[in-house]
Design an enzyme around this catalytic site. Structure first.
Site, PDB file in Angstrom:
ATOM      1  N   ARG A 276       0.805  -1.219   0.000  1.00  0.00           N
ATOM      2  CA  ARG A 276       0.000   0.000   0.000  1.00  0.00           C
ATOM      3  C   ARG A 276       0.843   1.277   0.000  1.00  0.00           C
ATOM      4  NH1 ARG A 276      -3.858  -1.327   4.866  1.00  0.00           N
ATOM      5  NH2 ARG A 276      -2.210  -2.845   5.289  1.00  0.00           N
TER       6      ARG A 276
ATOM      7  N   ASN B  23      -5.565  -5.960  18.299  1.00  0.00           N
ATOM      8  CA  ASN B  23      -4.243  -6.550  18.516  1.00  0.00           C
ATOM      9  C   ASN B  23      -3.199  -5.603  17.944  1.00  0.00           C
ATOM     10  OD1 ASN B  23      -2.014  -8.305  18.653  1.00  0.00           O
ATOM     11  ND2 ASN B  23      -2.489  -9.211  16.656  1.00  0.00           N
TER      12      ASN B  23
HETATM   13  C1  UD1 Z   1      -1.183  -7.599  11.819  1.00  0.00           C
HETATM   14  C2  UD1 Z   1      -1.915  -8.586  12.742  1.00  0.00           C
HETATM   15  C3  UD1 Z   1      -3.183  -7.921  13.282  1.00  0.00           C
HETATM   16  C4  UD1 Z   1      -2.830  -6.648  13.997  1.00  0.00           C
HETATM   17  C5  UD1 Z   1      -1.992  -5.716  13.106  1.00  0.00           C
HETATM   18  C6  UD1 Z   1      -1.462  -4.588  13.938  1.00  0.00           C
HETATM   19  C7  UD1 Z   1      -1.505 -10.859  11.989  1.00  0.00           C
HETATM   20  C8  UD1 Z   1      -2.025 -12.014  11.194  1.00  0.00           C
HETATM   21  N1  UD1 Z   1      -2.262  -9.770  12.009  1.00  0.00           N
HETATM   22  O1  UD1 Z   1      -2.000  -7.345  10.702  1.00  0.00           O
HETATM   23  O2  UD1 Z   1      -3.834  -8.799  14.187  1.00  0.00           O
HETATM   24  O3  UD1 Z   1      -4.013  -5.990  14.409  1.00  0.00           O
HETATM   25  O4  UD1 Z   1      -0.875  -6.411  12.538  1.00  0.00           O
HETATM   26  O5  UD1 Z   1      -0.715  -3.679  13.172  1.00  0.00           O
HETATM   27  O6  UD1 Z   1      -0.454 -10.960  12.598  1.00  0.00           O
HETATM   28  N2  UD1 Z   1       5.335  -9.727   7.832  1.00  0.00           N
HETATM   29  C9  UD1 Z   1       6.368 -10.592   7.538  1.00  0.00           C
HETATM   30  N3  UD1 Z   1       6.103 -11.734   6.842  1.00  0.00           N
HETATM   31  C10 UD1 Z   1       4.854 -12.082   6.454  1.00  0.00           C
HETATM   32  C11 UD1 Z   1       3.790 -11.198   6.758  1.00  0.00           C
HETATM   33  C12 UD1 Z   1       4.060 -10.029   7.456  1.00  0.00           C
HETATM   34  O7  UD1 Z   1       7.522 -10.311   7.876  1.00  0.00           O
HETATM   35  O8  UD1 Z   1       4.714 -13.131   5.849  1.00  0.00           O
HETATM   36  C13 UD1 Z   1       5.622  -8.494   8.585  1.00  0.00           C
HETATM   37  C14 UD1 Z   1       5.321  -7.239   7.797  1.00  0.00           C
HETATM   38  O9  UD1 Z   1       6.471  -6.820   7.085  1.00  0.00           O
HETATM   39  C15 UD1 Z   1       4.932  -6.253   8.886  1.00  0.00           C
HETATM   40  C16 UD1 Z   1       4.326  -7.128   9.962  1.00  0.00           C
HETATM   41  O10 UD1 Z   1       4.786  -8.430   9.707  1.00  0.00           O
HETATM   42  O11 UD1 Z   1       6.065  -5.595   9.431  1.00  0.00           O
HETATM   43  C17 UD1 Z   1       2.805  -7.097   9.970  1.00  0.00           C
HETATM   44  O12 UD1 Z   1       2.322  -7.536   8.742  1.00  0.00           O
HETATM   45  P1  UD1 Z   1       1.065  -6.882   8.039  1.00  0.00           P
HETATM   46  O13 UD1 Z   1       0.806  -7.593   6.792  1.00  0.00           O
HETATM   47  O14 UD1 Z   1       1.219  -5.415   7.989  1.00  0.00           O
HETATM   48  O15 UD1 Z   1      -0.076  -7.302   9.102  1.00  0.00           O
HETATM   49  P2  UD1 Z   1      -1.462  -6.591   9.338  1.00  0.00           P
HETATM   50  O16 UD1 Z   1      -2.410  -6.980   8.275  1.00  0.00           O
HETATM   51  O17 UD1 Z   1      -1.237  -5.149   9.582  1.00  0.00           O
END
Ligand code: UD1
Ligand code: CA
Length: 456
Positions: free
Chosen positions: A14, A166
């Site tokens: 995004r 969360n």
């Molecule tokens: C996540 C949480 C959600 C929470 C929110 C808070 C999960 C499934 N959901 O959602 O409950 O309310 O954050 O901000 O955990 N990342 C990786 N590898 C992956 C996926 C993500 O390293 O395979 C990292 C991303 O780079 C990022 C973080 O994890 O720094 C969060 O990932 P993102 O996809 O932004 O999660 P949200 O949908 O925001």
């Protein structure tokens, strides 16, 4: 032992940028540096960063003796991300998981989460927010005990009404987390392995999930879009301005001040509107900074006045000097005590002595100007011959007349005098006046040209 896993493998689609999200800047530093700081401030013994999108760049940005990177080649969810690093953690460690895109989480909050996990086995950080849209929701039972986190995309309409979300921060014993992680499934709306699912598994195993509720909005604010980055920047700048004011700095307008780096101020410092500080800046006692200045990597000593629209980069300014308005000081500049640099003066790699003056429309490059010398308006040092740079050395009490051109290498000894409008190519000694210009000739009986008749 406390080990921290920072998730930073996502692209951040995004943001619509080629730069990996965690390398976008907040107050002049990459987002992920804030998370590293928070981890260290919370007492991390070792830090693991999960990298994926832009892995090389992110790895280079986080490099440090206490940091280890782990590649998550495909982004299969936050739970899968933690699995890439957990094998490198000691089984008896307390693990704290942070998101690289939530930069301003406070270390006090993190310590509370770690303490709760050390007691009970697993803990998470939640927050009450006005607009919970997009976040995972905390679902509780009738007694108010934790049940599960449900992602926005998986939540029912009733669950969408829940405003406790969360934050993503979670802590637990490494060996227990590892066990629960191995049991999570991806049968959800996004076909991802969700980290928060370990909480429901812990609950099912009879472990009480400790929920720490954050009391600061900054703990939760994540960066997913340019709008959120701008919002966080403005919030953070106000925190920085507030800190300055608490320490006694007079800030004209907290919404028109930007600090991208570190700024240290003495007593009775005042900063007018629209000032930008970058890198390491030190302002000693009673320094005043006028409106619309950009000041980068500078040490400004006591009582210095910097007037509006001045640009300073890589300079030391000694006490009592006056700079600007509209001055530009470039790297390698040292301005002496009580010296004066006025409007439209550019100075680079120059030492300007005590009480020396360059007040108007001047370029000084690669030069030494002795104490109490005066550089007249329009003076230019010709420091560059197209191939090499040369120095100009002016002694003490030298007078350079207006509109002079000083062709380096050149020296004018202490007391030397250069007449206005001269192009000086030879050294001048202290008892000399150097004049290098066409002599004035007044033509007697001069007739002005008259218009020729138009014959066309
Ligand atoms: C996540 C949480 C959600 C929470 C929110 C808070 C999960 C499934 N959901 O959602 O409950 O309310 O954050 O901000 O955990 N990342 C990786 N590898 C992956 C996926 C993500 O390293 O395979 C990292 C991303 O780079 C990022 C973080 O994890 O720094 C969060 O990932 P993102 O996809 O932004 O999660 P949200 O949908 O925001
Ligand atoms: Ca996010």
């Amino acid at each position: 032992m406390l080990e921290v896993i920072i998730l930073a493998a996502g692209q951040g689609s995004r943001m619509q940028s080629r730069l990996p999200k965690v390398l976008h800047q907040l107050s002049g530093r990459p987002l992920v540096h804030y998370t590293l700081d928070a981890a260290r401030a919370a007492g991390a013994d070792r830090i693991h960063v999960v990298i994926g999108c832009g892995a090389d760049a992110v790895e280079a940005a986080v490099q440090a003796p206490d940091v280890q990177c782990h590649l998550q080649a495909q982004q299969k969810g936050t739970g899968h991300a933690v699995q890439q690093a957990i094998g490198a953690c000691h089984p008896d460690s307390i693990l704290l998981v942070l998101f690289g895109d939530v930069p301003l989480v406070s270390d006090t909050t993190l310590r509370a989460v770690v303490a709760a996990a050390a007691e009970g086995g697993i803990a998470m950080l939640s927050a009450e927010v006005e607009d919970p849209s997009g976040y995972g929701r905390v679902v509780r039972d009738d007694q108010g005990d934790f049940l599960a986190v449900v992602e926005h995309k998986d939540a029912s309409l009733a669950q969408h009404q829940l405003r406790e979300i969360n934050t993503g921060v979670l802590a637990g014993k490494a060996n227990r987390l590892n066990d629960w992680l191995s049991r999570i499934q991806n049968n959800n709306a996004q076909s991802e392995y969700y980290l928060p699912d370990v909480l429901a598994l812990a609950k099912a195993d009879g472990i009480a999930v400790a929920v720490v509720v954050s009391d600061s909005a900054l703990d939760t604010l994540g960066v997913n879009t340019p709008q959120q980055l701008e919002y966080l920047e403005r919030q953070h700048q106000q925190v920085l301005a507030e800190r300055l004011m608490t320490s006694g700095v007079l800030v004209a307008d907290r919404t028109r001040l930007d600090i991208r780096g570190s700024l240290h101020c003495g007593r009775d410092v005042s900063i007018d509107i629209n000032v930008l500080f970058e890198g390491q800046v030190i302002l000693a006692d009673e320094v005043t900074i006028g409106a619309h200045c950009v000041i980068r990597n500078a040490t400004i000593e006591a009582g210095v006045q910097v007037r509006p629209f001045t640009h300073i980069d890589g300079a030391i300014i000694k006490s009592g000097a006056e700079i600007g308005p509209y001055a530009r000081l470039r790297p390698g500049t040292e301005i002496g005590e009580q010296a004066k640099v006025g409007n439209f003066v550019e100075i680079k790699n120059v030492s300007l002595g005590t009480g020396a003056k360059a007040n108007h429309l001047t370029y000084l490059g690669d030069a030494t100007v002795g104490a109490w010398s005066n550089v007249g308006a329009g003076t230019i040092t010709c420091n560059y011959d197209g191939a090499n740079k040369y120095r100009t050395e002016l002694g003490e009490g030298v007078f350079i007349g207006s509109n002079s051109t000083l062709v380096a290498p050149l020296s004018v000894a202490s007391g030397g005098f250069v007449a206005a409008g001269s192009t000086i190519t030879d050294d001048v000694s202290g008892d000399q006046l150097a004049v290098a210009r066409g002599r004035q000739r007044n033509v007697e009986g001069w007739q002005r040209p008259t218009k020729t008749e138009d014959k066309s």
